[in-house]
Design a protein around this motif. Structure first.
Motif, PDB file in Angstrom:
ATOM      1  N   ALA A  91      -1.606 -27.395  11.969  1.00 22.72           N
ATOM      2  CA  ALA A  91      -1.187 -27.752  13.326  1.00 22.72           C
ATOM      3  C   ALA A  91      -2.325 -28.412  14.087  1.00 22.72           C
ATOM      4  CB  ALA A  91      -0.720 -26.490  14.071  1.00 22.72           C
ATOM      5  N   PRO A  92      -1.929 -29.456  14.876  1.00 21.42           N
ATOM      6  CA  PRO A  92      -0.574 -29.999  14.911  1.00 21.42           C
ATOM      7  C   PRO A  92      -0.373 -31.073  13.846  1.00 21.42           C
ATOM      8  CG  PRO A  92      -1.906 -31.108  16.548  1.00 21.42           C
ATOM      9  CD  PRO A  92      -2.796 -30.075  15.896  1.00 21.42           C
ATOM     10  N   MET A  93       0.861 -31.208  13.405  1.00 20.97           N
ATOM     11  CA  MET A  93       1.231 -32.322  12.559  1.00 20.97           C
ATOM     12  C   MET A  93       1.524 -33.511  13.473  1.00 20.97           C
ATOM     13  SD  MET A  93       1.192 -31.807   9.224  1.00 20.97           S
ATOM     14  CE  MET A  93      -0.467 -31.225   9.586  1.00 20.97           C
ATOM     15  N   ILE A  94       0.778 -34.592  13.284  1.00 13.28           N
ATOM     16  CA  ILE A  94       0.884 -35.772  14.138  1.00 13.28           C
ATOM     17  C   ILE A  94       1.483 -36.910  13.318  1.00 13.28           C
ATOM     18  CG2 ILE A  94      -0.360 -37.385  15.618  1.00 13.28           C
ATOM     19  CD1 ILE A  94      -2.592 -35.253  15.801  1.00 13.28           C
ATOM     20  N   PRO A  95       2.646 -37.412  13.705  1.00 13.58           N
ATOM     21  CA  PRO A  95       3.290 -38.460  12.897  1.00 13.58           C
ATOM     22  C   PRO A  95       2.419 -39.694  12.768  1.00 13.58           C
ATOM     23  CG  PRO A  95       4.328 -38.254  15.068  1.00 13.58           C
ATOM     24  CD  PRO A  95       3.425 -37.081  14.909  1.00 13.58           C
ATOM     25  N   ALA A  96       2.400 -40.250  11.568  1.00 11.90           N
ATOM     26  CA  ALA A  96       1.669 -41.480  11.249  1.00 11.90           C
ATOM     27  C   ALA A  96       0.159 -41.332  11.379  1.00 11.90           C
ATOM     28  CB  ALA A  96       2.146 -42.655  12.116  1.00 11.90           C
ATOM     29  N   LEU A  97      -0.310 -40.091  11.473  1.00 10.53           N
ATOM     30  CA  LEU A  97      -1.757 -39.872  11.544  1.00 10.53           C
ATOM     31  C   LEU A  97      -2.209 -38.839  10.516  1.00 10.53           C
ATOM     32  CD1 LEU A  97      -4.241 -40.856  13.106  1.00 10.53           C
ATOM     33  CD2 LEU A  97      -3.977 -38.863  14.609  1.00 10.53           C
ATOM     34  N   ASN A  98      -1.603 -37.642  10.539  1.00 15.24           N
ATOM     35  CA  ASN A  98      -2.001 -36.637   9.548  1.00 15.24           C
ATOM     36  C   ASN A  98      -0.810 -35.966   8.870  1.00 15.24           C
ATOM     37  OD1 ASN A  98      -1.038 -34.996  11.605  1.00 15.24           O
ATOM     38  ND2 ASN A  98      -2.648 -33.460  11.377  1.00 15.24           N
ATOM     39  N   ASP A  99       0.416 -36.321   9.231  1.00 15.49           N
ATOM     40  CA  ASP A  99       1.581 -35.631   8.668  1.00 15.49           C
ATOM     41  C   ASP A  99       1.681 -35.779   7.153  1.00 15.49           C
ATOM     42  OD1 ASP A  99       4.026 -37.765   8.060  1.00 15.49           O
ATOM     43  OD2 ASP A  99       2.599 -38.485   9.546  1.00 15.49           O
ATOM     44  N   TYR A 100       1.156 -36.884   6.625  1.00 15.88           N
ATOM     45  CA  TYR A 100       1.213 -37.106   5.173  1.00 15.88           C
ATOM     46  C   TYR A 100       0.345 -36.099   4.420  1.00 15.88           C
ATOM     47  CZ  TYR A 100      -3.462 -39.174   5.323  1.00 15.88           C
ATOM     48  OH  TYR A 100      -4.821 -39.361   5.472  1.00 15.88           O
ATOM     49  N   GLU A 101      -0.547 -35.410   5.117  1.00 12.67           N
ATOM     50  CA  GLU A 101      -1.453 -34.454   4.472  1.00 12.67           C
ATOM     51  C   GLU A 101      -0.856 -33.057   4.340  1.00 12.67           C
ATOM     52  OE1 GLU A 101      -5.794 -34.552   5.203  1.00 12.67           O
ATOM     53  OE2 GLU A 101      -5.255 -35.642   7.041  1.00 12.67           O
ATOM     54  N   LEU A 102       0.323 -32.828   4.868  1.00 14.56           N
ATOM     55  CA  LEU A 102       0.874 -31.476   4.930  1.00 14.56           C
ATOM     56  C   LEU A 102       0.814 -30.763   3.584  1.00 14.56           C
ATOM     57  CD1 LEU A 102       2.341 -29.207   6.409  1.00 14.56           C
ATOM     58  CD2 LEU A 102       4.501 -30.400   5.980  1.00 14.56           C
ATOM     59  N   GLU A 103       1.341 -31.383   2.535  1.00 12.24           N
ATOM     60  CA  GLU A 103       1.357 -30.725   1.217  1.00 12.24           C
ATOM     61  C   GLU A 103      -0.056 -30.487   0.695  1.00 12.24           C
ATOM     62  OE1 GLU A 103       5.318 -32.775   1.657  1.00 12.24           O
ATOM     63  OE2 GLU A 103       3.216 -33.265   2.093  1.00 12.24           O
ATOM     64  N   ASN A 104      -0.963 -31.434   0.912  1.00 11.84           N
ATOM     65  CA  ASN A 104      -2.340 -31.262   0.440  1.00 11.84           C
ATOM     66  C   ASN A 104      -3.049 -30.131   1.166  1.00 11.84           C
ATOM     67  OD1 ASN A 104      -2.069 -33.374  -1.359  1.00 11.84           O
ATOM     68  ND2 ASN A 104      -2.924 -34.907   0.032  1.00 11.84           N
ATOM     69  N   ILE A 105      -2.800 -29.992   2.466  1.00 20.43           N
ATOM     70  CA  ILE A 105      -3.388 -28.892   3.237  1.00 20.43           C
ATOM     71  C   ILE A 105      -2.889 -27.556   2.701  1.00 20.43           C
ATOM     72  CG2 ILE A 105      -3.404 -27.748   5.490  1.00 20.43           C
ATOM     73  CD1 ILE A 105      -3.329 -30.563   6.755  1.00 20.43           C
ATOM     74  N   LEU A 106      -1.588 -27.462   2.489  1.00 21.11           N
ATOM     75  CA  LEU A 106      -1.011 -26.210   1.986  1.00 21.11           C
ATOM     76  C   LEU A 106      -1.534 -25.898   0.586  1.00 21.11           C
ATOM     77  CD1 LEU A 106       2.694 -26.600   3.179  1.00 21.11           C
ATOM     78  CD2 LEU A 106       0.869 -25.265   4.247  1.00 21.11           C
ATOM     79  N   SER A 107      -1.669 -26.920  -0.255  1.00 22.59           N
ATOM     80  CA  SER A 107      -2.151 -26.717  -1.622  1.00 22.59           C
ATOM     81  C   SER A 107      -3.605 -26.257  -1.631  1.00 22.59           C
ATOM     82  CB  SER A 107      -2.003 -28.008  -2.421  1.00 22.59           C
ATOM     83  OG  SER A 107      -2.480 -27.844  -3.737  1.00 22.59           O
ATOM     84  N   ALA A 108      -4.463 -26.934  -0.863  1.00 23.85           N
ATOM     85  CA  ALA A 108      -5.892 -26.584  -0.840  1.00 23.85           C
ATOM     86  C   ALA A 108      -6.109 -25.181  -0.316  1.00 23.85           C
ATOM     87  CB  ALA A 108      -6.654 -27.600   0.017  1.00 23.85           C
ATOM     88  N   THR A 109      -5.375 -24.798   0.702  1.00 23.81           N
ATOM     89  CA  THR A 109      -5.579 -23.467   1.288  1.00 23.81           C
ATOM     90  C   THR A 109      -4.930 -22.373   0.439  1.00 23.81           C
ATOM     91  OG1 THR A 109      -3.664 -23.892   2.747  1.00 23.81           O
ATOM     92  CG2 THR A 109      -5.868 -24.305   3.646  1.00 23.81           C
ATOM     93  N   ALA A 110      -3.829 -22.692  -0.212  1.00 25.97           N
ATOM     94  CA  ALA A 110      -3.226 -21.714  -1.126  1.00 25.97           C
ATOM     95  C   ALA A 110      -4.164 -21.451  -2.298  1.00 25.97           C
ATOM     96  CB  ALA A 110      -1.871 -22.215  -1.615  1.00 25.97           C
ATOM     97  N   ASN A 111      -4.789 -22.498  -2.811  1.00 22.13           N
ATOM     98  CA  ASN A 111      -5.752 -22.340  -3.903  1.00 22.13           C
ATOM     99  C   ASN A 111      -6.963 -21.517  -3.469  1.00 22.13           C
ATOM    100  OD1 ASN A 111      -4.183 -23.818  -5.685  1.00 22.13           O
ATOM    101  ND2 ASN A 111      -5.220 -25.759  -5.230  1.00 22.13           N
ATOM    102  N   ALA A 112      -7.257 -21.541  -2.173  1.00 21.24           N
ATOM    103  CA  ALA A 112      -8.383 -20.757  -1.651  1.00 21.24           C
ATOM    104  C   ALA A 112      -7.996 -19.319  -1.377  1.00 21.24           C
ATOM    105  CB  ALA A 112      -8.917 -21.399  -0.370  1.00 21.24           C
ATOM    106  N   GLY A 113      -6.700 -19.007  -1.472  1.00 26.69           N
ATOM    107  CA  GLY A 113      -6.270 -17.628  -1.303  1.00 26.69           C
ATOM    108  C   GLY A 113      -5.303 -17.376  -0.170  1.00 26.69           C
ATOM    109  N   ALA A 114      -4.964 -18.384   0.606  1.00 27.17           N
ATOM    110  CA  ALA A 114      -4.007 -18.188   1.698  1.00 27.17           C
ATOM    111  C   ALA A 114      -2.675 -17.707   1.132  1.00 27.17           C
ATOM    112  CB  ALA A 114      -3.819 -19.482   2.476  1.00 27.17           C
ATOM    113  N   SER A 115      -2.078 -16.729   1.791  1.00 26.35           N
ATOM    114  CA  SER A 115      -0.797 -16.197   1.330  1.00 26.35           C
ATOM    115  C   SER A 115       0.351 -16.552   2.258  1.00 26.35           C
ATOM    116  CB  SER A 115      -0.885 -14.667   1.211  1.00 26.35           C
ATOM    117  OG  SER A 115      -1.254 -14.092   2.463  1.00 26.35           O
TER     118      SER A 115
END
Length: 361
Positions: free
Chosen positions: A236-260
């Motif tokens: 947060a926040p997801m900003i259209p046409a600026l960082n929204d394309y990163e959503l899956e990568n953010i979730l993947s990187a943090t899940a790999n770090a241990g986020a549940s």
């Protein structure tokens, strides 16, 4: 608005001290005079952070918003040095007679009696425990916390009372308090969310200039998880046409770090934040400005902001629905949000202070 030229506020998010909605007059700089000063003196130094102190009369804020999963929160600081250009809390500085722009991130207020007030509040016979959230308005681990340690003292009180706490932060400094948080987590009393807006260090530097870098936030998730503290990510926040394309990568990187666990919020532009963010866009990403705003309008019924409960966090329309579906699919794939235990309130009790007379029981 009082606007300075680019490059004069290194490490700051807002570009100006925009007038607040309570001001009845406007200010404007003299371009010729400013040019003459720059020619003689070179670049002006960035605005320095100043901290005022307030003896607060109460410390627990309460709300009945259906959009947030808590009804109690504590903010030991007013203003936030992280300087996030999009921060929805900026308009609160207008109540102090200050600008939601540069003032919000440079003229801060600390409440040194926060822990004492909290102890008094929790000691009342009428107090009913429910989760207290830290980081709902300004970041409890912003840079000045290193010196003042108000958040740590609050955690010490909460631990003494076995009181549940939920923390949201953008700072690696939260790992300083792993000793307290791990003990509380063992009892089901603590949970932490790291706010990760982007994995792009350059975008983060421009958008959140004094927050921890994205890699440091991911590292904090790794350290907290290793210490047994339930940890999640807030994209947060997801900003259209600026960082929204990163959503899956953010979730993947943090899940790999241990986020549940994970959550997200779409960009909100209430009150003065609207002009502050648009000014920021014009300075840093002028070519994307119209595209960003057009998608925001498609999510907000043709407006740039919709304050209605149930819609202000997620928006409406095709783009909003697409973000929601992408988030759902990514969480399912990564195993996020599979199980979320509620923090316990049944362990709450006032600590027993030793008495020279001893106890009869």
């Amino acid at each position: 608005m009082t606007s300075l030229r680019p490059g004069l506020r290194k490490g700051r998010g807002a570009l100006s001290n925009i007038e607040s909605r309570f001001d009845n007059w406007d200010r404007a700089h003299d371009d010729d005079a400013l040019a003459a000063i720059l020619e003689l003196e070179g670049e002006r130094p960035a605005p320095k952070t100043t901290v005022a102190f307030e003896d607060a009369k109460s410390i627990i804020s309460r709300n009945q918003s259906p959009d947030v999963p808590f009804d109690q929160s504590i903010n030991a600081y007013r203003g936030c040095e992280h300087g996030c250009s999009y921060c929805f809390a900026r308009p609160t500085h207008a109540y102090l007679g200050l600008s939601p722009g540069l003032d919000f991130e440079t003229k801060l207020t600390a409440k040194p009696n926060a822990a004492v007030l909290l102890e008094k509040e929790l000691s009342k016979r009428t107090y009913i425990p429910s989760v207290i959230a830290l980081g709902t308005n300004t970041d409890p681990y912003q840079p000045i916390e290193r010196e003042h340690q108000l958040t740590r003292r609050i955690l010490e009180v909460l631990e003494a009372f076995n009181h549940p706490v939920a923390i949201t932060t953008k700072s690696h400094l939260v790992t300083r308090d792993i000793d307290i948080l791990s003990r509380m987590a063992e009892k089901g009393l603590a949970r932490v969310y790291l706010s990760v807006t982007t994995l792009d260090a350059e975008l983060a530097r421009r958008m959140e200039p004094r927050a921890s870098t994205p890699s440091r936030r991911v590292d904090a998730i790794r350290m907290l998880t290793a210490a047994g503290i339930p940890t999640g990510v807030l994209a947060a926040p997801m900003i259209p046409a600026l960082n929204d394309y990163e959503l899956e990568n953010i979730l993947s990187a943090t899940a790999n770090a241990g986020a549940s666990a994970a959550a997200y919020v779409l960009l909100r532009l209430p009150l003065e934040v609207h002009d502050i963010f648009i000014e920021w866009l014009e300075q840093h990403y002028p070519g994307r400005k119209n595209h960003v705003l057009s998608i925001i309008e498609s999510m907000r019924d043709g407006k740039h902001y919709d304050a209605e409960f149930g819609r202000r966090m997620r928006g409406t329309g095709i783009f909003s629905e697409l973000i929601a579906k992408r988030f759902e699919l990514a969480c399912n794939r990564l195993g996020l949000n599979q199980e979320r235990r509620k923090l316990r309130t049944d362990l709450f009790q006032a600590p027993i202070n030793p008495s020279p007379q001893g106890s009869l029981f």
